[in-house]
Design an enzyme around this catalytic site. Sequence first.
Site, short mmCIF file in Angstrom:
data_model
loop_
_atom_site.label_atom_id
_atom_site.label_comp_id
_atom_site.label_asym_id
_atom_site.label_seq_id
_atom_site.Cartn_x
_atom_site.Cartn_y
_atom_site.Cartn_z
N GLU B 198 19.35 32.69 -46.67
CA GLU B 198 19.57 33.76 -47.66
C GLU B 198 18.60 33.63 -48.83
O GLU B 198 18.68 34.37 -49.81
CB GLU B 198 21.01 33.70 -48.19
CG GLU B 198 22.02 34.31 -47.23
CD GLU B 198 22.05 33.61 -45.87
OE1 GLU B 198 22.25 32.38 -45.84
OE2 GLU B 198 21.84 34.28 -44.85
N ASN B 282 19.44 33.31 -39.13
CA ASN B 282 19.04 34.71 -39.29
C ASN B 282 17.64 34.82 -39.86
O ASN B 282 17.19 33.94 -40.59
CB ASN B 282 20.02 35.43 -40.22
CG ASN B 282 20.04 34.81 -41.61
OD1 ASN B 282 20.59 33.75 -41.79
ND2 ASN B 282 19.40 35.47 -42.58
N ASP B 324 22.53 39.90 -40.02
CA ASP B 324 22.74 38.49 -40.37
C ASP B 324 23.46 37.72 -39.26
O ASP B 324 24.32 36.91 -39.53
CB ASP B 324 23.50 38.35 -41.70
CG ASP B 324 23.67 36.88 -42.11
OD1 ASP B 324 22.72 36.10 -41.92
OD2 ASP B 324 24.75 36.51 -42.60
#
Lengths: 177, 597
Positions: B198, B282, B324
């Site tokens: 992230e 991801n 994701d």
Amino acid sequence: MNRCLPCLLSAMLVLAACQREERETRPQSALGSGDQPAAVTALEPGGQRPTSSDNKAGVFEANAFHLSEGKRLFNWFNCSGCHANGGGGMGPALMDQKWLYGSSIESIHATIRDGRPNGMPSFRDTIPDDQIWELAAFVRALSGNAPSSAAPGRDDDMMPHPSENRLPDAATLGKSP
Amino acid sequence: MLGWTLLASFALTTAAVAQSTSSFAINPPAAAAPPDDGQWAMPAKNYASTRYSELAEITEDNVKNLQVAFTFSTGVNKGQEAAPLVVGNTMYIVTPFPNILYALDLTKPGAPMKWKFEPNPEPAAQGVACCDVVNRGAAFFEGRIYFNTLDGHTIAVDAATGKPVWNTHIGNINIGETITMAPLVVKGKVLVGNSGGEMGVRGWIKALDAGDGHVVWTAYNTGPDAEVLIGPDFKPHYDMDKGKDLGVTSWPPDAWKIGGGNVWGWISYDPDLNLIFHGTGNPGPWNPDLRPGDNKWTAGIFARDPDTGAAKWFYQWTPHDLHDYDGINEQVLLDMTWQGKPRKVLVRPERNGYVYLLDRTTGEVLSAVPFGPVNSSTGVDLKTGRLIVNPDKKTGTGKVVRDICPTASGLKDWQPSAFSPKTGLLYIPHNNLCMDEEGVDVNYIAGTPYVGMNVRMIPGPGGNRGAFTAWDVAAAKPAWSLKENFPVWSGAVATAGNVVFYGTMEGWFKAVSARTGELLWQFKTSSGIIGQPITYRGPDGHQYVAILSGVGGWAGAIVSGDLDPRDATAALGFVNVMKDLKDVTTPGGTLYVFRLP
């Protein structure tokens, strides 16, 4: 005369509405100015001293233009990545009444500028100082600490919560005591 | 409600469904799952990652008598995702940040502390940990405990004395790197990967020498073949994974440098094939419009040579990930007969919603069947290996797409499943959630989030936000499924006593029948459970069951991080579906150990 009173009142209202806030559309871009002390605690041995208010605080705090700029920058500088739209995530929530490092705009400005030890990065060399003030003003709006006449009135993206000018003061959540 | 076609044909039920009639002789390879010695030396129990114990003192009949043997406060009220370890007469626990390592003496009443080791990680690391400051456990190997700290250190500690042996700094918090995974020690090498999908962190896995901690090899999961350790031995099964430098060419220019593909989940090891298997996270950012292409080698699985790191094969669960769907879940290594032929397989309940059965020698997909509601894709093309994406659920900049199932957290996230060779069932703790997503523009600023997606999660069909599903591996269908109000964010453990354990986010620690799912026993712990249960034979010769209680993680961040439920997008959208968690549990951090009276 009686008929004219409403006319007079509305004319006064129109005139008052012309008192627009001053907008500095080109804020200073100088990096990292402002090194004024900002207390992060109310505990001061020997008695609380008067805190000096930064003269920028008043300029930014209740200014609709700066608040809306702050809202835009809140996404642009990835504040929203950690604090979401005020509810928090990687970082703490900003729309509640809990303040780890002080709730004044000066304290928030210092938090963004200098960082804090448990994960808040220092943006001193990333964000121009006036934009840090805009961000700090917007952060206060997230917990209902900005005048609703100045706080942003809409979201351009998916609605995460009511717009800032309708958010209640976090301390009371809009209820009378 | 659109797009529940898969769900409709799927019908999850609460009650026990008829036992599978398919004949199974499904076992983990003996070399990867040696006979049970009653210890628990790595979070997944063994290299095959079965999380199955041959201990059978606790049975379906007597589990109702389980009692607390002892408890221990970790002193850290953050999400406790770790599995305790038991080696010899000692139990080892690693806490969330600040990653304290405790050793408890199991020979004495109440299991008093033998020693503790405090690595004192950099507190600023908490600011770049995406989803609570968790740690998924330690690993024991030849007299030492190996574990990772949030601020990017791998540390070896003498298991007897608690004295540090070496400490290698491999992650940089200033680019957003943290380490949350449990290491796996294979052939004298400590395998560790980074977290930060992230934060635009380029994913890697490293092998550190168990003796002195030096880095033996590093394999990146994006970028040129030379850095991904793709060489002449690399033989992917599907055409989509063949070509030169796909880790560069399947991205916009230079996007692979900040493209994710992190290794923060589970690794398995097959000693016979001399291969390790690890997933990749991801691609970053979440907004797919900002990274056209297949985004190799993210959201997939690598088979690598543990000695050199050289890639043997790769399969991409989710090419050009839209939601994701990290590919880091556990892979359970099994040998079984599939369509009349003996196959070496790995079974994998994946974040995108499918239970995959892969031939682990080649990476060929033998089957891929959804284990819950999925509408973001309509299946897997077994010819090309490609996930068939549902165009209606495609996200992008400035577009709100509603009712996408599963969520970013997947039908199942990191929470590991357990496999019992006695029943042939894989016990899958998982979520039942859907979401709305809106792609937004995002700037890359090193060390800050790089997501570009507004997310708001909602309960999945049926309203139960979690489920515990027993999956018949041979028949590739569910045997039974239990509904849970909150996502089942804890791991599972299966035992030869035909008892399966898992925990709920309200704090219930549950024992259910491995055959039918019937609830046999439950105990309410002090906080929500998101940890990994284990079972072991104590110094007194009796079977014990241990679990760490303490809510948190991504799903429980609303409690452990005291987030504000009035913001639907808080914690990357998870808070919207967990608004009531604060009403049922509070932060905690306590070990519970149970035994029969």
